[in-house]
Scaffold this active site. Structure first.
Site, PDB file in Angstrom:
ATOM      1  CE  LYS A  35      18.084  73.696 100.817  1.00  0.00           C
ATOM      2  NZ  LYS A  35      18.622  72.574 100.067  1.00  0.00           N
ATOM      3  CD  GLU A 151      20.351  57.321 103.606  1.00  0.00           C
ATOM      4  OE1 GLU A 151      21.136  57.474 104.545  1.00  0.00           O
ATOM      5  OE2 GLU A 151      19.419  56.485 103.643  1.00  0.00           O
ATOM      6  CG  ASN A 233      20.096  54.388  93.080  1.00  0.00           C
ATOM      7  OD1 ASN A 233      19.444  53.778  93.919  1.00  0.00           O
ATOM      8  ND2 ASN A 233      20.390  55.671  93.205  1.00  0.00           N
ATOM      9  CG  PHE A 274      11.469  49.508  91.954  1.00  0.00           C
ATOM     10  CD1 PHE A 274      11.357  49.359  93.319  1.00  0.00           C
ATOM     11  CD2 PHE A 274      11.897  50.718  91.454  1.00  0.00           C
ATOM     12  CE1 PHE A 274      11.655  50.396  94.178  1.00  0.00           C
ATOM     13  CE2 PHE A 274      12.199  51.769  92.302  1.00  0.00           C
ATOM     14  CZ  PHE A 274      12.076  51.609  93.672  1.00  0.00           C
ATOM     15  CB  CYS A 285      18.482  59.003  92.775  1.00  0.00           C
ATOM     16  SG  CYS A 285      18.722  59.919  94.296  1.00  0.00           S
ATOM     17  NE  ARG A 352      16.618  67.228  93.248  1.00  0.00           N
ATOM     18  CZ  ARG A 352      17.422  67.014  94.297  1.00  0.00           C
ATOM     19  NH1 ARG A 352      18.681  67.392  94.244  1.00  0.00           N
ATOM     20  NH2 ARG A 352      16.963  66.443  95.392  1.00  0.00           N
TER      21      ARG A 352
HETATM   22  P1  NAD Z   1      20.085  68.479  97.627  1.00  0.00           P
HETATM   23  O1  NAD Z   1      20.412  69.278  96.429  1.00  0.00           O
HETATM   24  O2  NAD Z   1      18.678  68.435  98.119  1.00  0.00           O
HETATM   25  O3  NAD Z   1      21.002  68.920  98.848  1.00  0.00           O
HETATM   26  C1  NAD Z   1      22.352  69.225  98.755  1.00  0.00           C
HETATM   27  C2  NAD Z   1      22.674  70.356  99.745  1.00  0.00           C
HETATM   28  O4  NAD Z   1      24.077  70.555  99.795  1.00  0.00           O
HETATM   29  C3  NAD Z   1      22.027  71.682  99.367  1.00  0.00           C
HETATM   30  O5  NAD Z   1      21.259  72.172 100.432  1.00  0.00           O
HETATM   31  C4  NAD Z   1      23.245  72.593  99.091  1.00  0.00           C
HETATM   32  O6  NAD Z   1      23.012  73.941  99.429  1.00  0.00           O
HETATM   33  C5  NAD Z   1      24.294  71.941  99.978  1.00  0.00           C
HETATM   34  N1  NAD Z   1      25.679  72.280  99.602  1.00  0.00           N
HETATM   35  C6  NAD Z   1      26.273  72.296  98.387  1.00  0.00           C
HETATM   36  N2  NAD Z   1      27.552  72.669  98.476  1.00  0.00           N
HETATM   37  C7  NAD Z   1      27.826  72.884  99.798  1.00  0.00           C
HETATM   38  C8  NAD Z   1      28.965  73.290 100.526  1.00  0.00           C
HETATM   39  N3  NAD Z   1      30.121  73.544  99.927  1.00  0.00           N
HETATM   40  N4  NAD Z   1      28.855  73.429 101.859  1.00  0.00           N
HETATM   41  C9  NAD Z   1      27.690  73.174 102.491  1.00  0.00           C
HETATM   42  N5  NAD Z   1      26.561  72.784 101.846  1.00  0.00           N
HETATM   43  C10 NAD Z   1      26.625  72.646 100.513  1.00  0.00           C
HETATM   44  O7  NAD Z   1      20.595  66.990  97.297  1.00  0.00           O
HETATM   45  P2  NAD Z   1      20.029  65.615  97.906  1.00  0.00           P
HETATM   46  O8  NAD Z   1      18.839  65.173  97.152  1.00  0.00           O
HETATM   47  O9  NAD Z   1      19.971  65.708  99.379  1.00  0.00           O
HETATM   48  O10 NAD Z   1      21.223  64.639  97.472  1.00  0.00           O
HETATM   49  C11 NAD Z   1      22.494  64.686  98.103  1.00  0.00           C
HETATM   50  C12 NAD Z   1      23.276  63.475  97.675  1.00  0.00           C
HETATM   51  O11 NAD Z   1      22.624  62.276  98.137  1.00  0.00           O
HETATM   52  C13 NAD Z   1      23.410  63.293  96.171  1.00  0.00           C
HETATM   53  O12 NAD Z   1      24.655  62.729  95.887  1.00  0.00           O
HETATM   54  C14 NAD Z   1      22.304  62.300  95.829  1.00  0.00           C
HETATM   55  O13 NAD Z   1      22.584  61.567  94.664  1.00  0.00           O
HETATM   56  C15 NAD Z   1      22.332  61.412  97.041  1.00  0.00           C
HETATM   57  N6  NAD Z   1      21.061  60.726  97.336  1.00  0.00           N
HETATM   58  C16 NAD Z   1      19.887  61.382  97.197  1.00  0.00           C
HETATM   59  C17 NAD Z   1      18.701  60.728  97.510  1.00  0.00           C
HETATM   60  C18 NAD Z   1      17.366  61.425  97.361  1.00  0.00           C
HETATM   61  O14 NAD Z   1      16.342  60.743  97.407  1.00  0.00           O
HETATM   62  N7  NAD Z   1      17.329  62.715  97.183  1.00  0.00           N
HETATM   63  C19 NAD Z   1      18.726  59.412  98.005  1.00  0.00           C
HETATM   64  C20 NAD Z   1      19.966  58.778  98.172  1.00  0.00           C
HETATM   65  C21 NAD Z   1      21.129  59.451  97.834  1.00  0.00           C
END
Ligand code: NAD
Length: 456
Positions: A35, A151, A233, A274, A285, A352
């Site tokens: 990445k 977020e 949510n 919604f 989520c 997902r």
């Molecule tokens: P994602 O899987 O796209 O990204 C997570 C990243 O963290 C990955 O790139 C992974 O490689 C990295 N990672 C994992 N362990 C690590 C470590 N030890 N050191 C460094 N990097 C590490 O997930 P996302 O969709 O970005 O979601 C992240 C969080 O935000 C979750 O808790 C999710 O519920 C929340 N969230 C997501 C959204 C959304 O729309 N996707 C919106 C609001 C909140």
């Protein structure tokens, strides 16, 4: 300010880039080497409208860096954001092992005061465990604060959601951390992005706010901020399940869910958002957050049954749609079904918990052949849907298919030449899982049209 963003996925990459764009110095860290390599090569590992240019601009300006080294990120930044995944465990609880791993690494690399900010969605009281983990692993007894800053961005409009939020929620345990977080978000709160902002330069006229609007910032304790995210949510998911349950009532009583949703949604106390009936919610989520919240309720000795119903209705709505397809086809075995839309929602490549996965797998299990198209999610979909024939366009999907099924409401599907699609299909069966077409118009073309919760 100097900011470190640990985890550069959908949330971390957007948030880190936006912080850089409003003037902060940001180091994005991820332990996924491929990445980081992709990002260093000026490529974006996810699909998010507008993100590629924003990353390139801020990298060129020297405000946005990418690395695999937490040590480097922690050394250079006062504010350390944790935006790693919190996926669902088999038990339904949130898997917090990534959060713990990051808390440990941050603690081991911390040499002076740091604010550790939970950006990931986490169960209430996670902050306490993060604090404890950092304390145990920081041998130098460095002063620190743990903060929760949930977020609310939506994939597909993530940048605008960050720049023009409804509110900013910050949970803190000290006045100092609250002031720092206020300073960090100041350009967003008073909507003064600064001259170097690429976003501002290109989206000046897009602001939904009146002049001198201040974005509300809600400063709470850490537990309340964590709870706000799960509660928010779950409430949104509840609205979707509510309208989906209504859609069946409409089908059985000859009412029309579009009119019913309009009629209730115009009430300001309810709101129109919604309330679109469909095949159910998916994504990274809602499903995991509602189930995690339900599990918290059980853990604290309550049974928040409403949340369980939200999930059950969502599952049932998907099954109801699958039955609708089966009924329309009469015999599914050996039929070819065309699917339009695979991502869990438009404007993202995120697969997902996408409803398309369950729908397609059920049809394959019944012996159907499935052809599919999605404007951006096909590369990701190929990894999870191995028995599907992926097509280059919606028109290719329709060629000799025995039914056409809309699963994701991409805008480009609304603009399709449905007369030409009609000619390509074996049977003119159209199952519109998102109510994107006008039933009367479709029937005029010759389609046997099936929507969700419609009487005509
Ligand atoms: P994602 O899987 O796209 O990204 C997570 C990243 O963290 C990955 O790139 C992974 O490689 C990295 N990672 C994992 N362990 C690590 C470590 N030890 N050191 C460094 N990097 C590490 O997930 P996302 O969709 O970005 O979601 C992240 C969080 O935000 C979750 O808790 C999710 O519920 C929340 N969230 C997501 C959204 C959304 O729309 N996707 C919106 C609001 C909140």
């Amino acid at each position: 300010m100097k900011v470190c963003m640990i985890g550069t996925g959908y949330v971390g990459l957007v948030t880190g880039t936006c912080f850089a764009d409003i003037g902060h110095e940001v180091t994005c860290v991820d332990n996924d080497e491929s990445k980081i390599k992709t990002l260093l090569n000026n490529e974006i590992p996810i699909y998010e409208p507008g993100l590629e240019k924003l990353v390139a601009h801020n990298k060129d300006e020297g405000r946005l860096k990418f690395t695999t080294s937490i040590e480097e990120g922690v050394a250079n930044s006062e504010c350390i954001f944790v935006a790693v995944g919190t996926p669902q465990k088999d038990t339904g609880e949130a898997d917090l092992s990534y959060i713990e791993a990051v808390a440990r690494s941050v603690a081991r690399n911390m040499k002076e005061y740091r604010i550790i900010v939970e950006k990931s969605t986490v169960p209430v009281k996670t902050g306490e465990m993060v604090r404890r983990t950092i304390k145990f692993n920081n041998k130098e007894n460095v002063e620190f604060d743990v903060c929760s800053n949930p977020e609310f961005l939506r994939e597909g409009s993530a940048i605008e959601d960050f720049m023009f939020p409804d509110r900013i929620v910050v949970g803190v345990e000290s006045k100092k951390a609250g002031e720092k977080m206020r300073e960090l978000y100041k350009p967003i709160i008073d909507q003064t992005f600064g001259k170097s902002s690429y976003f501002y330069k290109h989206n000046k006229n897009k602001s939904p706010f009146k002049k001198d609007h201040n974005v509300p910032i809600i400063i709470t304790d850490v537990n309340s901020a964590e709870l706000i995210k799960h509660a928010s949510n779950s409430f949104l998911a509840m609205k979707i399940s509510y309208v989906n349950a209504l859609s069946e009532v409409c089908e059985k009583t000859g009412a029309n869910v579009l009119e019913v949703a309009e009629g209730i949604g115009l009430d300001k106390r309810i709101g129109r958002h919604f309330l679109n009936a469909g095949v159910g919610f998916g994504g990274s989520c809602f499903p995991k957050d509602v189930i995690a919240f339900y599990n918290i309720s059980i853990e604290i000795g309550l049974d928040f049954k409403l949340l369980k119903d939200v999930l059950d209705i969502n599952k049932y709505q998907k099954q109801r749609f699958i039955k609708k397809i089966e009924k329309a086809l009469w015999i599914v075995k050996d039929k070819t079904i065309g699917i339009l839309g695979l991502a869990f929602k438009p404007d993202t490549d995120d697969m997902r918990e996408a409803p398309s996965i369950d729908i397609i797998n059920a049809l394959l299990k019944s012996g159907a052949k499935v052809k599919a198209y999605d404007p951006v999610a096909m590369d990701v979909a190929k990894k999870v849907l191995t028995k599907v024939e992926f097509c280059d366009s919606p028109y290719d999907v329709a060629e000799n298919a025995d039914a056409l099924v809309i699963v994701t409401e991409w805008k480009e599907f609304k603009d399709l030449d449905m007369k030409s699609i009609y000619k390509k299909l074996n049977y003119p069966i159209l199952l519109d899982g998102r109510n994107i077409f006008n039933p009367a118009k479709m029937r005029k073309i010759g389609y046997e049209y099936h929507g969700i919760g419609l009487n005509h």
